[in-house]
Enzyme design. Structure first.
Site, mmCIF file in Angstrom:
data_model
loop_
_atom_site.group_PDB
_atom_site.id
_atom_site.type_symbol
_atom_site.label_atom_id
_atom_site.label_comp_id
_atom_site.label_asym_id
_atom_site.label_seq_id
_atom_site.Cartn_x
_atom_site.Cartn_y
_atom_site.Cartn_z
ATOM 1 N N SER A 1 94.230 63.248 -37.817
ATOM 2 C CA SER A 1 94.887 63.388 -39.017
ATOM 3 C C SER A 1 94.200 62.793 -40.104
ATOM 4 O O SER A 1 93.574 61.525 -39.762
ATOM 5 C CB SER A 1 96.444 63.114 -38.949
ATOM 6 O OG SER A 1 96.526 61.864 -39.709
ATOM 7 N N LYS A 2 93.794 63.488 -41.133
ATOM 8 C CA LYS A 2 93.074 62.945 -42.366
ATOM 9 C C LYS A 2 93.654 61.560 -42.612
ATOM 10 O O LYS A 2 93.014 60.783 -42.998
ATOM 11 C CB LYS A 2 93.167 63.940 -43.515
ATOM 12 C CG LYS A 2 92.016 64.991 -43.455
ATOM 13 C CD LYS A 2 91.820 65.587 -44.625
ATOM 14 C CE LYS A 2 90.767 66.687 -44.326
ATOM 15 N NZ LYS A 2 90.507 67.477 -45.526
#
Ligand code: GLU
Length: 457
Positions: free
Chosen positions: A245-246
């Site tokens: 996830s960013k």
């Protein structure tokens, strides 16, 4: 027909690892086939796109040496290469589909569509748009989106990694291809451009596999030629196997690798092996060797776990392959405080102790910061004094310092570890440093002696 491939990143945030990985596989394939690599900017999301994010894409791909043949900054036969500058094309093609009865205007409001979706949920059936605006279009509304009239049936295509793929399009509802602001959705703009730009092989991340039947139906409806094949590359997973996830996983951000001193050629080597294997035990590849060895048959289907240990190992190998001068030049931006001569002398001991260039800062910052003076017990202070005595008359070179200290150690009655630890502490303020003779030799002699003296006064 000559091979044409593309990447189509959206400039909506920092440049990420997935873009680098997809770019690499596209470049390898293009170079292997003597083809053309196109950079297209998918920037139809006006709210989230920023020119500075586009600049980050260029910068990071240049840094990795993954250069493109056609793109917004390069021109080419299919100019422009930014989707925001191609809106007329999508509008014309959507209008054509409407005229041909393959798409239609949908006037439904978000609330109406929501109600349809909820109804389907209640009735426990998969949701598909009701086609209300196809069968009974309202006469009193003017705001509309354009929906594709999904022909249904089966969609087949060849994936160079996964083989023959088959999707049941009867499960796909009519989907929006132009939003009410006359901007195309990704699902529409992407296959239009791929066809118009004569892309022969679409190589992209696995998250787009389920988009392919949508896009192929559109290509067929528009009467375009299909790309010859697709390749959907495995997802890059976090080290623990979870989805990246960013926000949570900093390893997504390409800038990090540059800041930490991963060599671009090492990162390229690592990325090639993340999802692909050569079928031999070779792990270090020049770019040309990668071009030779690469094939989609050896790309894995399962997600590829990011492995820091392996990246660090590969990067360390690349660092050790550099000449002293090359390594010095690569280290230069990390240690701007150091003069050229000191940096030159620091290279040999650093080389074998680093897996990334930023570690040089930890090893060397005692050269430009003065560490706090520790308090020593009487016995330790006595040993430090004996070191000062020996060093005072020693030529200020690593070898001479090493010999002098070894003699002092022998006379002290304690082991090397016990003798050197306080010296390291006094000089650098740290538990880990370069070997003590290098640590001392890199400092001017008077400064080194002063720090030692200060600790025993
Ligand atoms: N803009 C899309 C992305 O960044 C492109 C996907 C594709 O290659 O079709 O994921």
């Amino acid at each position: 027909m000559s091979v044409r491939v593309r990447i189509a990143p959206s400039p909506t945030g920092f440049a990420h690892l997935g873009t680098a990985s997809t770019a690499l596989y596209n470049v390898l394939f293009a170079r292997k086939k003597g083809g053309t690599f196109v950079l297209r900017i998918d920037d139809t999301d006006a709210e989230r796109n920023r020119p500075e994010y586009e600049a980050l894409i260029y910068e990071s791909l240049h840094w990795l040496g993954l250069d493109w043949d056609e793109g917004p900054d390069k021109d080419g036969p299919y100019n422009p290469y930014r989707q925001s500058e191609r809106l007329d094309l999508y509008r014309e093609q959507a209008a054509r589909l409407i005229t041909e009865g393959k798409a239609y205007r949908c006037y439904c409001t978000p609330e109406e569509l929501d109600a349809e979706r909820k109804q389907a949920q209640q009735e426990k059936r998969p949701y598909k748009y009701s086609r209300r605006c196809l069968t009974t279009p309202p006469s009193d509304r003017s705001v509309f989106a354009v929906r594709f009239k999904v022909p249904g049936g089966e969609v087949h295509f060849t994936d160079m990694i996964r083989g023959e793929m088959k999707f049941d399009a009867d499960l796909i509802g009519d989907f929006i291809i132009m939003k009410s602001d006359a901007v195309p959705t990704y699902q529409f703009a992407s296959p239009v451009d791929d066809a118009v730009m004569k892309i022969t092989h679409v190589i992209r991340g696995e998250e787009h596999l389920s988009n392919t039947p949508y896009q192929l139906m559109l290509v067929d409806a528009l009467g375009y030629e299909r790309p010859q094949a697709y390749a959907h590359m495995p997802l890059i997973l976090a080290q623990d196997g979870s989805k990246m996830s960013k926000r949570k996983h900093t390893e997504m951000n390409l800038a990090l690798y540059r800041e930490q001193g991963y060599l671009p050629e090492a990162l390229v080597n690592y990325l090639a092996l993340l999802g692909w294997n050569p079928g031999t035990s070779q792990e270090i590849f020049t770019f040309d060797e990668l071009v030779q060895a690469f094939s989609f048959e050896r790309v894995q289907h399962a997600g590829a776990r990011f492995d820091w240990e392996k990246l660090n190992w590969i990067n360390g190998e690349y660092i050790r392959m550099l000449s002293d001068d090359q390594l010095k030049d690569r280290l230069r931006p990390f240690v701007p405080q150091l003069d050229e001569e000191t940096l030159r002398r620091a290279v040999p001991p650093l080389r074998t102790r680093m897996h990334k260039l930023a570690q040089a800062v930890d090893y060397l910052d005692y050269l430009w910061t003065d560490p706090p003076t520790p308090t020593l017990d009487a016995e330790t202070a006595h040993r430090v004094r004996s070191a000062i005595e020996t060093l005072r008359d020693t030529t200020w070179e690593p070898e001479a310092i090493e010999a002098a200290l070894e003699k002092a150690v022998a006379e002290s009655g304690v082991g090397k570890g016990k003798f050197y630890t306080p010296l390291r502490d006094v000089i650098t303020g740290k538990k880990v440093s370069l070997p003590i003779h290098y640590t001392l030799a890199l400092l001017p002699k008077d400064v080194a002696l002063l720090r030692l003296q200060r600790a025993v006064d």
